[in-house]
Design a protein around this motif. Sequence first.
Motif: not given
Length: 270
Positions: A117-134
């Motif tokens: 399964r291919l998954v695009e990842v939003n690479l952003d270290n903003d803590p809120v955005k990183a937590a959402a992506e994780v």
Amino acid sequence: MARTRVRTARIAPLLALTTALPLLAGCGSGDDPGPKTAKGAGGKPVVVVTTTWEGAFAKAAGAEDVTVIVPQSVHHAPDYDPKPSDLAAVAKADFVLYAPFEPYAAKIKEAAGSKARLVEVNLDNDPVKAAAEVTRLGGLFGTKDAAARFKTRLDAEVADLNGELRSAWPGGKSPSVVSQVFTGWAAGLAGATTVGTYGPEPVTPAQLAELSAKKPAFVLDNAHMSTGTVLPDAGAKQVRIVNYPGEDLDLLAVYRNAAAELRKAMGPAA
């Protein structure tokens, strides 16, 4: 806590490297149907990632079997041309994580075939955005509990670092900063006041004059896309901010390292 097994795939020699890449927000696969039956040990997902940045997000989300294609020392490699033999690990993966701005993404997709399964990842270290992506990745991997535990640790770490940096503010006041467009998260970590941004292209003479006139105390430079001293005559202290995690794929270390650089810059010698 389970120990993550990290492997680095064998890769072909890299061609001439350039660092001027726009950072685009990944949106995932669009219609992710939920956790997939994994073929790794203990039913854990086998994850292949392009770089350590995607790898750190995967590890934070609960992945324990992570293979990194591009070495940590090569953060942006638009001329990298992977051969099929270099990407053998991709075909064995449950998930393949990549960022849409990576020019070799098309070859990654081709190597993955129809099984992974291919998954695009939003690479952003903003803590809120990183937590959402994780959190999103944890849902895909079937490791929601691990992702939730990481979010708790991330929130606590960021709160502690923010408190430490605020106590180090020169003169007790929020410092003014000029930030490269992909280091704004570090300004937020410090509680700094952003008075201007630049990049990803080199600063033009007009921008130089405009940003210098704002008299920032610090310039938060992107270590992976640096163009040298940004405001040479403004008297601003330039701080090197690293976005990519190390080979241990420790995302929290990125915040600690940024805080250490910021504390050093805001110290008496700054």
